[in-house]
Design a protein around this motif. Structure first.
Motif, short mmCIF file in Angstrom:
data_model
loop_
_atom_site.label_atom_id
_atom_site.label_comp_id
_atom_site.label_asym_id
_atom_site.label_seq_id
_atom_site.Cartn_x
_atom_site.Cartn_y
_atom_site.Cartn_z
N VAL A 1 0.85 -1.19 0.00
CA VAL A 1 0.00 0.00 0.00
C VAL A 1 0.88 1.24 0.00
CG1 VAL A 1 -1.74 1.31 1.27
CG2 VAL A 1 -1.87 -1.19 1.22
N TRP A 2 0.61 2.14 -0.92
CA TRP A 2 1.34 3.40 -0.97
C TRP A 2 0.39 4.51 -1.40
CZ3 TRP A 2 1.91 5.49 -5.98
CH2 TRP A 2 1.64 4.61 -7.03
N LYS A 3 0.79 5.74 -1.14
CA LYS A 3 -0.09 6.88 -1.37
C LYS A 3 0.22 7.52 -2.72
CE LYS A 3 -2.00 10.97 0.92
NZ LYS A 3 -3.36 10.40 0.93
N SER A 4 -0.76 7.53 -3.57
CA SER A 4 -0.64 8.17 -4.88
C SER A 4 -1.01 9.64 -4.76
CB SER A 4 -1.57 7.49 -5.88
OG SER A 4 -1.83 8.32 -6.98
N PRO A 5 -0.28 10.53 -5.44
CA PRO A 5 -0.63 11.96 -5.38
C PRO A 5 -1.94 12.26 -6.08
CG PRO A 5 1.12 11.56 -6.97
CD PRO A 5 0.93 10.28 -6.23
N PHE A 6 -2.46 11.31 -6.88
CA PHE A 6 -3.69 11.55 -7.62
C PHE A 6 -4.88 10.79 -7.07
CE2 PHE A 6 -0.15 12.18 -10.50
CZ PHE A 6 -0.43 13.39 -11.08
N ASN A 7 -4.65 9.61 -6.47
CA ASN A 7 -5.76 8.74 -6.11
C ASN A 7 -5.73 8.25 -4.67
OD1 ASN A 7 -7.23 8.08 -8.84
ND2 ASN A 7 -5.04 8.04 -9.27
N GLY A 8 -4.92 8.84 -3.82
CA GLY A 8 -4.89 8.42 -2.44
C GLY A 8 -4.18 7.10 -2.26
N LEU A 9 -4.65 6.29 -1.32
CA LEU A 9 -4.01 5.01 -1.02
C LEU A 9 -4.33 3.98 -2.10
CD1 LEU A 9 -4.74 4.82 2.81
CD2 LEU A 9 -2.58 5.43 1.71
N VAL A 10 -3.28 3.32 -2.59
CA VAL A 10 -3.46 2.28 -3.60
C VAL A 10 -2.80 1.00 -3.13
CG1 VAL A 10 -3.60 3.89 -5.54
CG2 VAL A 10 -1.37 3.02 -4.84
N CYS A 11 -3.38 -0.12 -3.53
CA CYS A 11 -2.86 -1.45 -3.23
C CYS A 11 -2.34 -2.04 -4.53
CB CYS A 11 -3.96 -2.33 -2.62
SG CYS A 11 -3.54 -4.08 -2.45
N GLU A 12 -1.02 -1.95 -4.72
CA GLU A 12 -0.44 -2.37 -5.99
C GLU A 12 0.97 -2.90 -5.80
OE1 GLU A 12 -0.71 0.48 -9.07
OE2 GLU A 12 -2.89 0.36 -9.16
N GLU A 13 1.53 -3.39 -6.91
CA GLU A 13 2.90 -3.87 -6.88
C GLU A 13 3.85 -2.68 -6.75
OE1 GLU A 13 3.20 -5.74 -10.61
OE2 GLU A 13 2.19 -7.58 -10.00
N SER A 14 4.78 -2.78 -5.83
CA SER A 14 5.77 -1.72 -5.66
C SER A 14 6.94 -2.26 -4.84
CB SER A 14 5.15 -0.49 -4.96
OG SER A 14 4.69 -0.85 -3.66
N GLY A 15 8.00 -1.47 -4.80
CA GLY A 15 9.15 -1.84 -3.99
C GLY A 15 10.23 -2.58 -4.75
N TYR A 16 10.01 -2.85 -6.03
CA TYR A 16 11.00 -3.53 -6.86
C TYR A 16 11.19 -2.75 -8.15
CZ TYR A 16 10.32 -7.44 -3.64
OH TYR A 16 10.24 -8.21 -2.51
N SER A 17 12.25 -3.05 -8.85
CA SER A 17 12.52 -2.34 -10.10
C SER A 17 11.44 -2.65 -11.12
CB SER A 17 13.89 -2.74 -10.64
OG SER A 17 13.89 -4.10 -11.04
N GLU A 18 11.24 -1.72 -12.05
CA GLU A 18 10.23 -1.90 -13.08
C GLU A 18 10.52 -3.12 -13.95
OE1 GLU A 18 6.90 -1.59 -15.28
OE2 GLU A 18 7.39 -0.56 -13.40
N SER A 19 11.79 -3.37 -14.22
CA SER A 19 12.15 -4.52 -15.05
C SER A 19 11.78 -5.83 -14.35
CB SER A 19 13.64 -4.50 -15.37
OG SER A 19 14.41 -4.56 -14.17
N THR A 20 11.98 -5.88 -13.03
CA THR A 20 11.62 -7.09 -12.27
C THR A 20 10.11 -7.33 -12.30
OG1 THR A 20 13.51 -6.83 -10.79
CG2 THR A 20 11.68 -8.19 -10.00
#
Length: 358
Positions: free
Chosen positions: A182-201
Motif C-alpha cells: 500500500v502506498w499513497k498516490s498523489p492523484f488517487n490516495g491510497l493504492v494497493c499495488e505492486e511496488s518496492g521492486y525495479s520496473e524490469s523485475t
C-alpha cells in the motif's frame, strides 16, 4: 497490480500528460496514451459486476453447500471435489467487495489485507479452474474406465488430488504476498499495488503471470475438458442408454459454455502479453484491449462463481435434492414436486450407467 495478476491493471508510470489512475489502466511506457475514458468506463463497470458476482456466488454456492450438508455425505470422491470447488469459489467471491470498494474510492483496508485479499483472490480463482477440470477428469474415469476407477477412486485419491490443487494455486499466488504493498498516490490516495521492486523485475513477473494464466489455467484445462467429454460422448454412444440424447446435449452445453466464457478472456490476456513484448503499440489498440479485458474478465468471473450450480444440477441426484428442499420450504409445491421426484427416481432406476450422473 496487473489486470491478469489482480482485479486491476499494471502499475503506473507517472507521465506529464497521462491521466493517472492506478486502479485501472496503465500508461504506456513508450507513448503517452491518455486513459481517462477507459478509466471512467472501468470505474462504473467493475464495481457493479463485482457486487453482482459476489451475490450470485454466495447464493449459488451457498445453495450447493447447504444441499451437500443436508442430503449428502463426504464419503464420495465427487462430493469431496464439489465441496472444495464451492469453497474455492466462496474464497474468490469474498475478495470482490474489497475490489469494488477500491474501484469506487481508494484502498482503505491496510497493507496486511492488501496482501491477503490479493492472494485470496487468486488462490480462489486458480483453484476454481483446477477443481472444475479435476471434476471433469473424475467423471471421465467414472464413465470411460468404470471398472478400473472403482478400485482407484477412493477417498485417499480425492484428498491427495485436492491437496495438489490447493498447493498449485497457493504457489501460483505467492507473488501477491511479495509484491503487493500500500502506498499513497498523489492523484488517487491510497493504492494497493505492486511496488518496492525495479520496473524490469515487475515487468518480467507480469509476463510470467500472463503466460501462466493462459497456458496453465486455461489452455491445459480446456484441452483436458474437451478430451474428457469427447471420450464420455463416445462411451455413451456405444451403450444402450435410454437418455443418450439428453446426456450428449448436456455435454455439449458444458463444453460450449466453458469455451464461450473462458476463451475471450484468455485470448485478450495472450494479446496483452504479446503487446507487452512489443515496443510499438498504438494507443487505439491498447485502449481496445483494455475495454475488452474489462468485459471478458467479468464474464469469466461470473462463470467461475456460478459453475458449482451449473455442474451440480445437471445431475439427477442433486435435482432430486433440490426438489425435496423446495417441497419442504414451499408446502404448496409438495405434491407436484413429489410426483416429479418419483418419476425421476423410477427413470433413474431404469437407466444404465448411472455413474454418468446425467
Amino acid at each position: 497490480m496487473s489486470m491478469v495478476e489482480d482485479p486491476f491493471l499494471d502499475i503506473w508510470d507517472i507521465l506529464p500528460n497521462v491521466t493517472y489512475n492506478p486502479n485501472y489502466v496503465d500508461s504506456e511506457t513508450v507513448k503517452n496514451c491518455r486513459k481517462s475514458n477507459v478509466n471512467n468506463f472501468g470505474s462504473k463497470f467493475n464495481p457493479a459486476f463485482c457486487y453482482i458476482n459476489f451475490l450470485l456466488s454466495y447464493l449459488g454456492n451457498g445453495l450447493v453447500l447447504y444441499i451437500i450438508y443436508k442430503y449428502e455425505k463426504l464419503n464420495t470422491v465427487t462430493n469431496i471435489f464439489l465441496l472444495n470447488l464451492v469453497l474455492s469459489n466462496i474464497l474468490f467471491a469474498t475478495s470482490l467487495p474489497f475490489w469494488a470498494t477500491y474501484h469506487l474510492s481508494e484502498w482503505i483496508f491496510g497493507e496486511v489485507l492488501c496482501k491477503l485479499v490479493s492472494s485470496a483472490y487468486f488462490v480462489g480463482f486458480y483453484s476454481s479452474i483446477l477443481f472444475l477440470t479435476l471434476m471433469t477428469f473424475d467423471r471421465y474415469l467414472a464413465v470411460v474406465h468404470a471398472v478400473a476407477a472403482a478400485k482407484s477412486r477412493k477417498r485417499s485419491y480425492a484428498f491427495i488430488s485436492t491437496a495438489v490443487v490447493w498447493c498449485i494455486s497457493i504457489i501460483a499466488s505467492v507473488k501477491e504476498l511479495v509484491f503487493q504493498k500500500v502506498w499513497k498516490s498523489p492523484f488517487n490516495g491510497l493504492v494497493c499495488e505492486e511496488s518496492g521492486y525495479s520496473e524490469s523485475t515487475m515487468a518480467f513477473w507480469r509476463l510470467v503471470t500472463y503466460y501462466q494464466q493462459f497456458l496453465v489455467f486455461f489452455l491445459l484445462p480446456l484441452l483436458m475438458v474437451i478430451y474428457c467429454y469427447v471420450s464420455i460422448t463416445v462411451r455413451i454412444l456405444s451403450t444402450r442408454m435410454k437418455e443418450k440424447c439428453r446426456a450428449i446435449k448436456l455435454i455439449f452445453i458444458i463444453i460450449f459454455t466453458f469455451f464461450l466464457c473462458w476463451t475471450p478472456y484468455n485470448v485478450v490476456i495472450l494479446l496483452r502479453a504479446i503487446q507487452r513484448s512489443s515496443p510499438d503499440v498504438e494507443c487505439a489498440d491498447s485502449d481496445s484491449l483494455d475495454y475488452a479485458l474489462f468485459v471478458t474478465r467479468n464474464v469469466a468471473y461470473l462463470y467461475c462463481c456460478i459453475s458449482p450450480v451449473f455442474y451440480t444440477f445437471v445431475g439427477k441426484k442433486f435435482q432430486s435434492h433440490f426438489k425435496r428442499l423446495l417441497a419442504k420450504k414451499i408446502p404448496c409445491l409438495r405434491r407436484h414436486i413429489s410426483l416429479s421426484s418419483q418419476s425421476t427416481r423410477s427413470t433413474s432406476q431404469r437407466t444404465p450407467h448411472s455413474d454418468c450422473e446425467y
